[in-house]
Design a protein around this motif. Structure first.
Motif, PDB file in Angstrom:
ATOM      1  N   ASP A   6      17.040 113.767  63.859  1.00 24.61           N
ATOM      2  CA  ASP A   6      15.631 113.384  63.819  1.00 24.61           C
ATOM      3  C   ASP A   6      14.712 114.594  63.612  1.00 24.61           C
ATOM      4  O   ASP A   6      13.548 114.560  63.942  1.00 24.61           O
ATOM      5  CB  ASP A   6      15.247 112.645  65.113  1.00 24.61           C
ATOM      6  N   ASP A  63       6.007 115.358  58.659  1.00 25.84           N
ATOM      7  CA  ASP A  63       5.765 115.026  60.067  1.00 25.84           C
ATOM      8  C   ASP A  63       4.727 115.976  60.671  1.00 25.84           C
ATOM      9  O   ASP A  63       3.898 115.572  61.475  1.00 25.84           O
ATOM     10  CB  ASP A  63       7.063 115.092  60.866  1.00 25.84           C
ATOM     11  N   LYS A  74       1.163 100.228  70.412  1.00 27.28           N
ATOM     12  CA  LYS A  74       1.869  99.831  69.189  1.00 27.28           C
ATOM     13  C   LYS A  74       1.363 100.600  67.975  1.00 27.28           C
ATOM     14  O   LYS A  74       2.122 101.039  67.125  1.00 27.28           O
ATOM     15  CB  LYS A  74       1.626  98.328  68.950  1.00 27.28           C
ATOM     16  N   LYS A  97       2.717 104.331  68.175  1.00 23.33           N
ATOM     17  CA  LYS A  97       4.125 104.582  68.543  1.00 23.33           C
ATOM     18  C   LYS A  97       4.884 105.388  67.491  1.00 23.33           C
ATOM     19  O   LYS A  97       5.806 106.139  67.813  1.00 23.33           O
ATOM     20  CB  LYS A  97       4.850 103.243  68.738  1.00 23.33           C
ATOM     21  N   GLY A  98       4.499 105.201  66.237  1.00 20.61           N
ATOM     22  CA  GLY A  98       5.217 105.853  65.142  1.00 20.61           C
ATOM     23  C   GLY A  98       4.783 107.285  64.884  1.00 20.61           C
ATOM     24  O   GLY A  98       5.305 107.931  63.976  1.00 20.61           O
ATOM     25  N   ARG A  99       3.812 107.792  65.636  1.00 25.09           N
ATOM     26  CA  ARG A  99       3.345 109.165  65.419  1.00 25.09           C
ATOM     27  C   ARG A  99       4.473 110.158  65.716  1.00 25.09           C
ATOM     28  O   ARG A  99       5.390 109.844  66.490  1.00 25.09           O
ATOM     29  CB  ARG A  99       2.127 109.449  66.312  1.00 25.09           C
ATOM     30  N   ALA A 120       7.633 109.466  68.299  1.00 23.57           N
ATOM     31  CA  ALA A 120       8.847 109.127  67.539  1.00 23.57           C
ATOM     32  C   ALA A 120       9.964 110.138  67.780  1.00 23.57           C
ATOM     33  O   ALA A 120      11.081 109.959  67.283  1.00 23.57           O
ATOM     34  CB  ALA A 120       8.521 109.048  66.041  1.00 23.57           C
TER      35      ALA A 120
END
Lengths: 313, 55
Positions: free
Chosen positions: A14, A20, A83, A86-88, A92
Motif C-alpha cells: 500500500d 497520494d 464516508k 475515508k478514502g483520503r 486509507a
C-alpha cells in the motif's frame, strides 16, 4: 539476511504514489483558491508581469495545499469515520500522519517565503496568517468546539482573493475585502446544505455541525438568513470598483435562484427531504458551486474588459 | 535467463521519484525565471547602488 527477507521488510503493497501525496494538498480546494486568487490579482488596478503573477498564484495555491495537508494530519481520526473522507491518503493507510505533517509544514514555509520574495512581504504575511487561521483556528480549535465552526473557519477560504490583490498592489483597499465578504458569507449556506444530506457522517465523527447541535430545522433557518444577507452583499458589490453591468446581471440572476433554493429548503421538513433523498438540498449545494464561480467570473470579466474601455461603470 | 517483469510497487516508486524530480526541476526553472524578471525590471538596483543613493 536473504533476498526474501529484504523484500518482506522493504516492500509495502500500500506504499504511497506521488498522486497520494498530491491528494494531501486537496486539489479541489486548491482549484478554488487558484481561481479566486487569480481574480483578486487581475482585478487589481495595476499591471503585474505574467511570470510574477504566475508565481504569486502558484505559491498561494501551494500555501492553500499545505494547509490542506496539515488539516488531514490533524483530522485523520475524523476522516477515518466519515464516508466522504475515508478514502483520503491517511485513513486509507497510504501515507503516515507524520509524513503529511512534514509535507504541510515544509510547503507552508516554502510558499510563504517564496510569495514574499516574488511579490511583497505583506502578501507573504497574509498567506502565513491564512495558513495559521485554517490550521490552528479552524482545524485545531473551532471545528471540534462550536457549531459556528464553518462560519468563522470560512474566513480562511475567503482570504485568497485578498492575497492576490495585495500581491499585485502591495496595498490594501475595500475591493478585495468585498471579495472576501462574498466568499465568507457564501461558505455557511454551502456547507450547511452539505451537512443536511450528509448528517450521519458528522454525527458519527462527533463534529458539532449545526445540524447535530441545533437540529435540522434551525439549520434550514440559518441557510435562509445567510442567503438573504449574502444576496444583499453580492448585489451591492455590483456598485463598487470591481462591479459593473455584467456583474450586476449575474448577481441578480444567481441570487434570485439561490434565494429560491434557500426558501425551498426552509419550507421543507425532514419527511419531504427523506422522500426525495434530499433533492432540494443537493441541488442547492450544486448551485452554490456555480454561484461562486459565476460571481468571481463576472468580476474577472469586468476587470479584463477595462483596458478596452468596457467593464465597470 | 529472462528478467522478471517489473513489480507494480517499483513502478509506483519510480513514478514518485520522477514526480519529486520534476517538481524540483520546475521549481529551479521558476526561481530562475523570477530572478530574470526581477533583475531586468526597470526599478531593480544593486544593494550598493541603493545605499549610495540614500547617502
Amino acid at each position: 539476511m536473504t533476498d526474501a527477507s529484504i523484500q518482506a521488510s522493504t516492500l509495502r503493497e500500500d506504499e504511497a504514489s506521488f498522486g497520494d501525496y498530491f491528494a494531501l494538498l486537496k486539489p479541489r480546494v486548491m482549484s478554488l483558491v487558484v481561481f479566486t486568487a487569480l481574480v483578486g490579482l487581475l482585478a487589481a488596478p495595476v499591471t503585474v508581469h505574467p511570470v510574477i503573477g504566475f508565481c504569486a498564484i502558484l505559491f498561494i495555491a501551494i500555501g492553500g495545499g499545505a494547509s490542506g495537508a496539515l488539516n488531514m494530519w490533524w483530522d485523520a481520526d475524523i476522516d477515518m469515520v466519515m464516508k466522504r473522507t475515508k478514502g483520503r491518503p491517511i485513513p486509507a493507510g497510504k501515507v503516515e500522519p507524520g509524513e503529511a505533517m512534514s509535507l504541510g509544514l515544509a510547503l507552508s514555509g516554502m510558499s510563504v517565503i517564496m510569495l514574499a520574495l516574488a511579490t511583497n512581504v505583506m502578501a507573504g504575511a497574509f498567506l502565513a496568517f491564512t495558513i495559521f487561521f485554517y490550521v490552528v483556528v479552524y482545524t485545531m480549535w473551532l471545528k471540534r468546539a462550536t457549531p459556528q465552526n464553518i462560519v468563522i473557519g470560512g474566513a480562511a477560504g475567503a482570504f485568497p482573493p485578498v492575497i492576490g490583490w495585495i500581491a499585485a498592489t502591495g496595498t490594501m483597499s475595500v475591493e478585495p475585502w468585498l471579495m472576501f465578504a462574498l466568499t465568507f458569507m457564501w461558505t455557511p449556506p454551502h456547507f450547511w446544505a452539505l451537512a443536511l444530506f450528509m448528517r450521519n457522517d458528522y454525527d458519527d465523527a462527533g463534529v458539532p455541525m449545526l445540524t447535530v447541535t441545533h437540529g435540522r430545522r434551525a439549520t434550514r433557518v440559518h441557510i435562509l438568513v445567510y442567503t438573504i444577507l449574502l444576496a444583499l452583499l453580492a448585489v451591492g458589490t455590483a456598485f463598487s470598483g470591481i462591479g459593473g453591468p455584467i456583474y450586476l446581471a449575474v448577481a441578480v440572476v444567481m441570487n434570485a435562484l439561490f434565494l429560491l433554493g434557500a426558501l425551498k429548503i426552509w419550507r421543507r421538513d425532514e419527511e419531504d427531504s427523506e422522500q426525495d433523498n434530499f433533492k432540494a438540498e443537493r441541488s442547492f449545494f450544486k448551485l452554490s458551486l456555480l454561484y461562486l464561480f459565476l460571481h468571481f467570473g463576472a468580476i474577472l470579466t469586468e476587470a479584463l474588459l477595462k483596458p478596452f474601455g468596457l467593464g465597470g461603470w | 535467463m529472462s528478467f522478471k517483469p517489473q513489480h507494480e510497487l517499483h513502478q509506483r516508486r519510480f513514478g514518485r521519484n520522477m514526480g519529486v524530480g520534476l517538481s524540483l526541476a520546475a521549481f529551479v526553472v521558476l526561481v530562475l525565471a523570477m530572478t530574470i524578471v526581477k533583475v531586468t525590471s526597470g526599478d531593480f538596483k544593486f544593494p550598493q547602488a541603493q545605499a549610495a543613493e540614500q547617502n
